[in-house]
Design a protein around this motif. Sequence first.
Motif, PDB file in Angstrom:
ATOM      1  N   ARG A   1      -7.618   4.444  -3.124  1.00  0.00           N
ATOM      2  CA  ARG A   1      -7.211   4.325  -1.728  1.00  0.00           C
ATOM      3  C   ARG A   1      -8.422   4.105  -0.828  1.00  0.00           C
ATOM      4  NH1 ARG A   1      -4.777   9.016  -1.175  1.00  0.00           N
ATOM      5  NH2 ARG A   1      -2.683   8.304  -1.600  1.00  0.00           N
TER       6      ARG A   1
ATOM      7  N   CYS B   1      -9.339   7.261   5.259  1.00  0.00           N
ATOM      8  CA  CYS B   1     -10.210   7.692   4.176  1.00  0.00           C
ATOM      9  C   CYS B   1     -11.665   7.308   4.460  1.00  0.00           C
ATOM     10  CB  CYS B   1      -9.759   7.077   2.849  1.00  0.00           C
ATOM     11  SG  CYS B   1      -8.118   7.584   2.316  1.00  0.00           S
TER      12      CYS B   1
ATOM     13  N   GLN C   1       0.811  -1.211   0.000  1.00  0.00           N
ATOM     14  CA  GLN C   1       0.000   0.000   0.000  1.00  0.00           C
ATOM     15  C   GLN C   1       0.849   1.268   0.000  1.00  0.00           C
ATOM     16  OE1 GLN C   1      -3.288  -0.106  -0.429  1.00  0.00           O
ATOM     17  NE2 GLN C   1      -3.222  -2.324  -0.432  1.00  0.00           N
TER      18      GLN C   1
END
Length: 423
Positions: free
Chosen positions: A379, A405, A141
């Motif tokens: 994301r 997020c 990531q």
Amino acid sequence: MGITTYVAARFFVQTITHPGTMTVQVAHDQESAEEIFKIVHRFWENLPEGMKRGALLRSRANVRQMVFPRLDSEYRVATAADVNAGRGLTIHNLHCSEVARWQRDPEEALASLRAAVPVDGEIVLESTPNGAGGVFYQEWQRAHETGYARHFFPWWYDDEYRDATGIATLRPFTPEEEELVQRVGLTDAQIAWRRTTRAQLRGLAAQEYAEDPVSCFRASGECVFELDSIDRALESQSPPTVVRDNERLMIWFEPRRERQYIIGVDPAGGGSEGDYACAEVIDRQTAMQCAELHGHYSPRELAMKLIELGRMYNEALLVVERNNHGYGVLANLRAAEYQKVFCDGSQDGWLTSAVTRPAMIENLAAILTLKPELFQSTRLLSEFRTFVRQRDGRSGGASGSHDDCVMAMAIALAGRTAVAGLK
């Protein structure tokens, strides 16, 4: 597909052609380490006899080590369980194999090994997926931040995965199968193999025989969000039209003069350590995700970024979570006299509590199910996939994953509902 053999071959050639080279391959367990060393030993065994008696004469060769004293070079194979594998060494070539399956303290082991690699050294981290969490998932990531190049190898790169016997009863294709045929050119034999394998492995198929670098990381727990909706969102998403600040700001829909916008903010830990801060910009009327700000910021830095973003989006309403570091962000916003800050009664900011959090997440999950096309950020969609229900009943990011997020989007949508309710 022979990735380990390929990396071993490259590093072996460098070891025997560049004097003073130290190469280390790290396997996840002892059995795998021994198998890797057999591969390396086979390379040496098949060299010309003159080379083996000359420059490549070995002073030591066992199940862990191959030393070439005339070159001052060495090839080692270790296991991740050995926390001292890289200590005291200067490693020019490092290959960490099956990182997702490293046991004990994988973060510490990897940190120790990487500390031994100089700036001009080479590092390969390789693994099959093993859940949406852990050190390999984190490294994958964060690759855009750490400078690593990501390489994804789907199952159809291997010619063995075919089933010619099942072709006769194959048609018609499902929409998903048809899409794979059109996009990557799978043959009938490959589709037949895929169909049988998916029937046998069910939910594990996406992990064991990966098709994309998102779905292959299965969440370790029950995902809060509907996976089919996440997949539909991924299919309909568009690339950002504007990317700024070293990819920390991504814009999909630029502001329109007649529109109003809301920015949900999860301040997180702030600074260069800890969790990320995130701000999600949505259209107030449609809830369409328009932009995303994501990075490590101090409270003051984040406040200045939010003011800039808010003014760009027509003096957008800032809905800032006031928990913890949020107080600092809100104080800086007030000091800078930004007027459009969400207030809950007499207090600035949004309070995420044991009462409001479940409703926020349920609202977000419902909107994702009804309108997955509203969400554009890869994301964010990746965090949806790793946002799971824990054994204690709470929900959050799976071990080793982030949910900044998700929370910023949940705050944006909760603020949108609250503002609508006040009218």
